[in-house]
Design a protein around this motif. Structure first.
Motif, short mmCIF file in Angstrom:
data_model
loop_
_atom_site.label_atom_id
_atom_site.label_comp_id
_atom_site.label_asym_id
_atom_site.label_seq_id
_atom_site.Cartn_x
_atom_site.Cartn_y
_atom_site.Cartn_z
N LEU A 429 0.83 -1.21 0.00
CA LEU A 429 0.00 0.00 0.00
C LEU A 429 0.86 1.25 0.00
CD1 LEU A 429 -1.43 -2.15 2.31
CD2 LEU A 429 -3.26 -0.51 1.91
N GLY A 430 0.28 2.33 -0.52
CA GLY A 430 0.88 3.65 -0.38
C GLY A 430 1.98 3.96 -1.36
N SER A 431 2.99 4.69 -0.90
CA SER A 431 4.03 5.22 -1.79
C SER A 431 4.81 4.13 -2.49
CB SER A 431 4.99 6.11 -0.99
OG SER A 431 5.64 5.37 0.02
N LEU A 432 4.84 2.92 -1.95
CA LEU A 432 5.55 1.83 -2.60
C LEU A 432 4.92 1.44 -3.94
CD1 LEU A 432 6.28 -0.53 0.44
CD2 LEU A 432 7.84 1.09 -0.68
N ARG A 433 3.69 1.89 -4.20
CA ARG A 433 3.00 1.53 -5.45
C ARG A 433 3.03 2.65 -6.49
NH1 ARG A 433 -2.65 -1.23 -4.79
NH2 ARG A 433 -2.00 -2.00 -6.86
N ILE A 434 3.78 3.70 -6.23
CA ILE A 434 3.79 4.84 -7.16
C ILE A 434 4.24 4.42 -8.55
CG2 ILE A 434 4.93 7.04 -7.68
CD1 ILE A 434 4.88 7.68 -4.74
N GLY A 435 5.24 3.55 -8.65
CA GLY A 435 5.74 3.14 -9.96
C GLY A 435 4.67 2.51 -10.82
N ARG A 436 3.76 1.76 -10.21
CA ARG A 436 2.67 1.11 -10.94
C ARG A 436 1.45 2.00 -11.12
NH1 ARG A 436 3.79 -2.73 -14.39
NH2 ARG A 436 5.20 -4.29 -13.51
N LEU A 437 1.17 2.85 -10.12
CA LEU A 437 -0.10 3.58 -10.11
C LEU A 437 0.05 5.08 -10.28
CD1 LEU A 437 -1.82 1.80 -7.08
CD2 LEU A 437 -2.02 1.22 -9.51
N TRP A 438 1.20 5.61 -9.98
CA TRP A 438 1.49 7.04 -9.89
C TRP A 438 0.69 7.70 -8.78
CZ3 TRP A 438 5.55 9.51 -10.68
CH2 TRP A 438 5.56 10.91 -10.56
N GLU A 439 -0.61 7.80 -8.92
CA GLU A 439 -1.42 8.37 -7.84
C GLU A 439 -1.55 7.32 -6.73
OE1 GLU A 439 -2.53 11.30 -7.38
OE2 GLU A 439 -2.57 12.29 -9.33
N SER A 440 -0.81 7.51 -5.63
CA SER A 440 -0.83 6.50 -4.58
C SER A 440 -0.49 7.09 -3.22
CB SER A 440 0.15 5.36 -4.91
OG SER A 440 -0.07 4.24 -4.09
N LEU A 441 -0.72 8.40 -3.05
CA LEU A 441 -0.37 9.06 -1.80
C LEU A 441 -1.57 9.71 -1.11
CD1 LEU A 441 2.97 10.89 -2.69
CD2 LEU A 441 2.69 8.79 -1.37
N ALA A 442 -2.55 10.14 -1.87
CA ALA A 442 -3.67 10.90 -1.31
C ALA A 442 -4.71 9.96 -0.69
CB ALA A 442 -4.30 11.78 -2.38
N ILE A 443 -5.54 10.52 0.16
CA ILE A 443 -6.52 9.72 0.88
C ILE A 443 -7.48 8.96 -0.05
CG2 ILE A 443 -8.56 9.89 2.38
CD1 ILE A 443 -5.92 9.72 3.87
N PRO A 444 -7.99 9.54 -1.15
CA PRO A 444 -8.87 8.74 -2.01
C PRO A 444 -8.22 7.45 -2.50
CG PRO A 444 -9.10 11.05 -2.56
CD PRO A 444 -7.95 10.96 -1.59
N GLU A 445 -6.93 7.52 -2.84
CA GLU A 445 -6.23 6.30 -3.28
C GLU A 445 -5.95 5.37 -2.10
OE1 GLU A 445 -6.58 8.78 -6.36
OE2 GLU A 445 -5.35 9.40 -4.66
N LEU A 446 -5.51 5.94 -0.99
CA LEU A 446 -5.17 5.11 0.17
C LEU A 446 -6.39 4.39 0.73
CD1 LEU A 446 -2.59 7.28 2.15
CD2 LEU A 446 -2.16 5.50 0.46
N ARG A 447 -7.52 5.08 0.79
CA ARG A 447 -8.71 4.42 1.33
C ARG A 447 -9.17 3.30 0.40
NH1 ARG A 447 -12.69 9.61 0.47
NH2 ARG A 447 -13.23 9.21 -1.73
N GLY A 448 -9.03 3.51 -0.92
CA GLY A 448 -9.37 2.46 -1.87
C GLY A 448 -8.44 1.27 -1.76
N GLN A 449 -7.15 1.53 -1.67
CA GLN A 449 -6.18 0.44 -1.51
C GLN A 449 -6.42 -0.32 -0.22
OE1 GLN A 449 -2.12 1.79 -1.95
NE2 GLN A 449 -2.61 2.99 -3.77
N ALA A 450 -6.67 0.42 0.87
CA ALA A 450 -6.87 -0.22 2.16
C ALA A 450 -8.11 -1.10 2.15
CB ALA A 450 -6.98 0.84 3.25
N ALA A 451 -9.20 -0.62 1.57
CA ALA A 451 -10.42 -1.42 1.51
C ALA A 451 -10.21 -2.68 0.69
CB ALA A 451 -11.56 -0.58 0.93
N HIS A 452 -9.51 -2.54 -0.43
CA HIS A 452 -9.25 -3.71 -1.27
C HIS A 452 -8.32 -4.68 -0.57
CE1 HIS A 452 -9.07 -5.84 -5.14
NE2 HIS A 452 -7.81 -6.09 -4.81
N ALA A 453 -7.27 -4.15 0.07
CA ALA A 453 -6.33 -5.02 0.79
C ALA A 453 -7.04 -5.78 1.89
CB ALA A 453 -5.19 -4.19 1.37
N ALA A 454 -7.94 -5.12 2.61
CA ALA A 454 -8.67 -5.80 3.68
C ALA A 454 -9.49 -6.96 3.14
CB ALA A 454 -9.58 -4.79 4.40
#
Length: 463
Positions: A429-454
């Protein structure tokens, strides 16, 4: 929640207790159907702060209004509800508060309360351990995590959300500067402690620079403030106005050059209709990841070399009053922005000498009392000075992401190892995925990643 001191076997270990890790824990605790054991490993308690929300100073504002900062897509007004519930701004009505840019310290408090409430109502058990993870190894049953204390623990699944790392000061001699002459922008108390009379050089002109300037002002600073960066571009402001109504979907089929031309055209057409260019950027906001992923590898490289800084100042904007303060300081001569590439820093008596080259490669020298490193988020995993990431990459458990940015992950966030194998039991999750996603720091992306990861991790943890 409790802090524990002895190693155990856990169903899920979440490495990192910032916003992404906290949101992942909330998702797992909400959806758990049996008494799972969940552990958050975060060395810098309290939880939910990370770098972005660690500040306790009121001058550091969120860069988007309250109404857009819910931690949960299905509850779009949840952050607003929280602020009203705790009466954080009793003088403001709900609609006014929804459009305010509030101090960032409120956001960590919000996430932490939601985590506590969710944990109290969950069938799963949440525990917290205040430690670094220095190594991780996978086997058929799960993972072994080695901690800095020397202890080891086992987990059946892992969420990797270590947060952001600051880039090192890009200059010869930086490591030799004595304490007090070099300050990291993310060390908020150290910035506040800079003498009000000191002449300061801030290296970097992005959001970390804005935080630094706001802290200097709040502490009564009256010395000179120099900002040195390669492009000398300051963050731009948010603006109120009508929404743009063009169709952004055709951008996905264009190459980088065509997209830039199209966006300029849309901005010009919007301006002619009294619509701010900011609304043009808002229109493509939901497509940020798709826009990056639909670029060719070569166009992504061109973006990183030639476009990224211009993109950043238009995409990552600040509250209009904050921007106005920067402009006022510049007009008064108190804030001087220099375009140049820093080469070296030298300690000279009570001062620091910065040696740089300007855009025409002419020598540029600044003599100040201290230098603040505000160069922003480090994107290269190998340079993050993170023991765990170094071990993961060195052992082949992980591999670098595209362009050397972060570590590689599948579209669903699963880790990809050095052999190209997808490890669904480990979610990134988060900044480690910037290379694949670019947008991966702001809350809309983080909340989506977190929900999917859960959801993914709970599937992996089914008996």
């Amino acid at each position: 929640m409790s802090v524990i001191d002895t190693p155990h076997l856990y169903d899920l270990a979440i490495i990192g207790g910032g916003a992404a890790g906290t949101l992942t824990a909330i998702g797992v605790l909400r959806e758990a159907q049996r008494p799972l054991r969940v552990l958050i490993l975060e060395p810098d308690l309290p939880l939910a702060r990370g770098v972005a929300y660690a500040t306790t100073y009121p001058e550091h504002l969120l860069n988007v209004p309250v109404a857009k900062m819910s931690g949960f897509a299905a509850q779009p007004e949840d952050f607003l509800d929280y602020l009203q519930d705790v009466q954080a701004f009793p003088a403001l009505d709900r609609d006014t508060l929804a459009h305010r840019f509030v101090p960032r310290q409120h956001y960590a408090d919000y996430l932490r309360l939601r985590l506590q409430q969710t944990a109290a109502a969950s069938i799963a058990q949440l525990q917290v351990r205040a430690e670094h993870v220095r190594a991780l190894q996978a086997d058929a049953e799960g993972f072994t995590l080695a901690l800095d204390s020397g202890a080891q623990l086992r987990a059946r699944a892992v969420a990797l959300a270590p947060g952001n790392a600051l880039r090192p000061l890009p200059a010869r001699g930086a490591g030799a500067l004595p304490a007090g002459k070099r300050v990291e922008a993310w060390d908020y108390p150290a910035v506040r402690a800079i003498s009000p009379a000191a002449d300061v050089a801030i290296v970097g002109s992005g959001l970390s620079m804005v935080d630094t300037v706001m802290s200097l002002l709040a502490s009564g600073h009256h010395g000179a403030i120099h900002v040195l960066s390669r492009h000398a571009l300051l963050p731009l402001p948010h603006a109120a106005g009508p929404a743009a109504d063009y169709d952004p979907q055709p951008l996905l089929a264009m190459n980088l050059r065509q997209r830039m031309r199209a966006l300029r055209r849309h901005a010009a057409e919007a301006s002619a209709r009294g619509i701010p260019w900011q609304s043009v950027m808002e229109r493509i906001r939901p497509l940020g990841q798709a826009l990056w992923q639909s670029l060719s590898f070569d166009d992504q490289r061109r973006f990183l070399r030639h476009v990224v800084r211009y993109w950043d100042v238009h995409r990552h904007r600040v509250a209009a009053p904050v921007h106005a303060q920067l402009l006022t300081l510049a007009e008064q001569g108190r804030l001087q922005v220099h375009r140049g590439r820093l080469q070296a820093v030298v300690s000279e008596g009570a001062c620091v000498q910065l040696l740089a080259h300007d855009i025409r490669r002419r020598p540029l020298q600044l003599d100040v009392h201290c230098v603040v490193n505000a160069t922003g988020v480090e994107m290269r995993a190998q340079a993050m000075r993170n023991t765990l990431l170094q071990q993961l990459l060195g052992s082949g458990v992980a591999r670098p992401g595209p362009h050397g940015i972060g570590i590689d992950s599948a579209p669903d966030g699963s880790l990809i190892d050095a052999h190209g194998t997808i490890e669904t039991r480990l979610q990134v999750l988060g900044s480690l995925r910037i290379g694949r996603l670019w947008e991966s720091l702001a809350i809309p992306e983080l909340r989506g990643q977190a929900a999917h990861a859960a959801t993914t991790l709970l599937q992996q943890l089914q008996p």
